[in-house]
Design a protein around this motif. Structure first.
Motif, mmCIF file in Angstrom:
data_model
loop_
_atom_site.group_PDB
_atom_site.id
_atom_site.type_symbol
_atom_site.label_atom_id
_atom_site.label_comp_id
_atom_site.label_asym_id
_atom_site.label_seq_id
_atom_site.Cartn_x
_atom_site.Cartn_y
_atom_site.Cartn_z
ATOM 1 N N ASN A 39 63.568 -16.702 94.943
ATOM 2 C CA ASN A 39 63.887 -15.293 94.733
ATOM 3 C C ASN A 39 63.044 -14.377 95.611
ATOM 4 O O ASN A 39 61.874 -14.648 95.881
ATOM 5 N N ALA A 40 63.666 -13.266 96.063
ATOM 6 C CA ALA A 40 62.925 -12.280 96.854
ATOM 7 C C ALA A 40 63.396 -10.855 96.629
ATOM 8 O O ALA A 40 62.683 -9.916 96.936
ATOM 9 N N GLY A 41 64.619 -10.666 96.112
ATOM 10 C CA GLY A 41 65.116 -9.308 95.908
ATOM 11 C C GLY A 41 66.327 -9.289 95.006
ATOM 12 O O GLY A 41 66.998 -10.309 94.802
ATOM 13 N N ILE A 42 66.612 -8.114 94.444
ATOM 14 C CA ILE A 42 67.779 -7.921 93.591
ATOM 15 C C ILE A 42 68.357 -6.536 93.860
ATOM 16 O O ILE A 42 67.607 -5.555 93.912
ATOM 17 N N VAL A 43 69.669 -6.471 94.074
ATOM 18 C CA VAL A 43 70.367 -5.211 94.315
ATOM 19 C C VAL A 43 71.217 -4.894 93.091
ATOM 20 O O VAL A 43 72.041 -5.709 92.668
ATOM 21 N N LEU A 44 71.019 -3.692 92.535
ATOM 22 C CA LEU A 44 71.774 -3.239 91.373
ATOM 23 C C LEU A 44 72.478 -1.917 91.706
ATOM 24 O O LEU A 44 72.219 -1.325 92.738
ATOM 25 N N GLY A 45 73.346 -1.450 90.801
ATOM 26 C CA GLY A 45 73.985 -0.158 91.025
ATOM 27 C C GLY A 45 75.444 -0.103 90.620
ATOM 28 O O GLY A 45 76.109 0.911 90.854
ATOM 29 N N GLY A 46 75.955 -1.168 90.005
ATOM 30 C CA GLY A 46 77.349 -1.183 89.573
ATOM 31 C C GLY A 46 77.525 -0.661 88.159
ATOM 32 O O GLY A 46 76.599 -0.112 87.543
ATOM 33 N N ALA A 47 78.726 -0.850 87.612
ATOM 34 C CA ALA A 47 79.031 -0.400 86.259
ATOM 35 C C ALA A 47 78.242 -1.189 85.225
ATOM 36 O O ALA A 47 77.851 -2.337 85.459
ATOM 37 N N HIS A 48 78.017 -0.549 84.062
ATOM 38 C CA HIS A 48 77.385 -1.211 82.922
ATOM 39 C C HIS A 48 78.484 -1.546 81.916
ATOM 40 O O HIS A 48 79.178 -0.647 81.443
ATOM 41 N N VAL A 49 78.656 -2.819 81.592
ATOM 42 C CA VAL A 49 79.729 -3.210 80.684
ATOM 43 C C VAL A 49 79.164 -3.928 79.464
ATOM 44 O O VAL A 49 78.105 -4.561 79.514
ATOM 45 N N ASP A 50 79.884 -3.810 78.371
ATOM 46 C CA ASP A 50 79.514 -4.436 77.101
ATOM 47 C C ASP A 50 79.911 -5.908 77.150
ATOM 48 O O ASP A 50 81.090 -6.230 77.314
ATOM 49 N N PRO A 51 78.956 -6.824 77.018
ATOM 50 C CA PRO A 51 79.293 -8.248 77.099
ATOM 51 C C PRO A 51 80.173 -8.725 75.945
ATOM 52 O O PRO A 51 80.813 -9.768 76.049
ATOM 53 N N ASN A 52 80.212 -7.957 74.860
ATOM 54 C CA ASN A 52 81.017 -8.344 73.703
ATOM 55 C C ASN A 52 82.489 -7.972 73.865
ATOM 56 O O ASN A 52 83.343 -8.509 73.159
#
Length: 271
Positions: free
Chosen positions: A172-185
């Protein structure tokens, strides 16, 4: 089992490799008796060095989740590593995020889903249902993997072993985030998919079902795997559930677009 002094020595080598950008040779070649437990002990010692430098834990990553990757690594389960806060990059919708390539040695891009927890998960008997109940939301995530330990031996060209990958923080060296947040249920997670384009060319497509059938399975596995070490997943942590595409190499100037459909699109360029 490696002596504590050797664990500390190898952890320091990894830390120096990350800072200098110069890869080191396989630990498994230098020390043929190396075990998976030695790999995790080295990784933990390295993370302790990072924490001592002022870095903070933001979560964990799960790797080698596909059957093909496990067979190639001659193991029968995933591996895991630690996410640190400085590894986070955040995309703004509609804009291209610039990521400095100097922060990496040999970066490669993988397409994943991330679970963000609202409650702790403490093994050893965590279930998928408990993972879903403890998750605040699931969101698209790109993992940037790297190799402080060279992927192929400089002399023999033999690929590094899983012991090396584990000690190298599961690459591991990096993580890119920024998309939609969804309910896993209420979201059919196995059917969440993405198209990865590199410089406008489709390089990879995949479904999250490629991660052990359901990405939540890996999160439960990780919570249970941490228990014997006296560790657990904490509220607020991000857990990368595993890649459902092959890694794609990146170089300066490369523009990536990870299109998750209704979950959003992550656009970033290595500069």
């Amino acid at each position: 089992m490696f002596a504590d002094s050797l664990i500390q020595q190898l952890a320091a080598e990894l830390n120096q490799s990350e800072k200098s950008g110069v890869q080191i040779e396989h630990f498994s070649k230098r020390f043929p008796g190396m075990t998976i437990e030695d790999g995790y002990r080295i990784n933990r010692a390295w993370m302790e060095l990072k924490l001592a430098e002022g870095h903070q834990v933001m979560g964990h990553k799960i790797g080698l989740t596909s059957r093909a990757m496990q067979q190639a690594s001659q193991i029968d389960e995933p591996d895991y590593g630690t996410l640190l806060e400085h590894m986070r990059y955040t995309c703004t919708p509609g804009q291209v995020l610039n990521i400095p390539v100097k922060n990496f040695i040999a970066p490669r891009v993988e397409v994943e889903l991330a679970f963000v927890l609202k409650h702790e998960l403490r093994g050893p008997n965590v279930t998928v249902a408990q993972v879903l109940a403890a998750t605040d939301y699931v969101t698209p995530a790109i993992e940037i993997i790297d190799s402080r330990i060279e992927q192929f031996d400089r002399h023999t060209k033999v690929m590094r072993k899983v012991f090396d990958t584990i000690s190298d923080n599961a690459a591991n060296a990096g993580i890119v985030l920024g998309g939609a947040h969804v309910d896993p249920n209420t979201t059919d997670l196995p059917w969440c998919g993405a198209v990865l384009r590199q410089n406008g060319v489709v390089e990879e497509t995949g479904l999250a079902a490629g991660v052990q059938g359901d990405p939540a399975i890996g999160v439960a596995w990780l919570a249970n795997k941490l228990a014997p070490w006296g560790e657990h997943l904490q509220a607020g942590e991000v857990v990368l559930a595993g890649s459902f595409t092959r890694p794609v190499g990146a170089k300066v100037g490369d523009l990536f677009e990870a299109d998750y459909g209704p979950l959003g699109c992550l656009q970033f360029r290595f500069v």
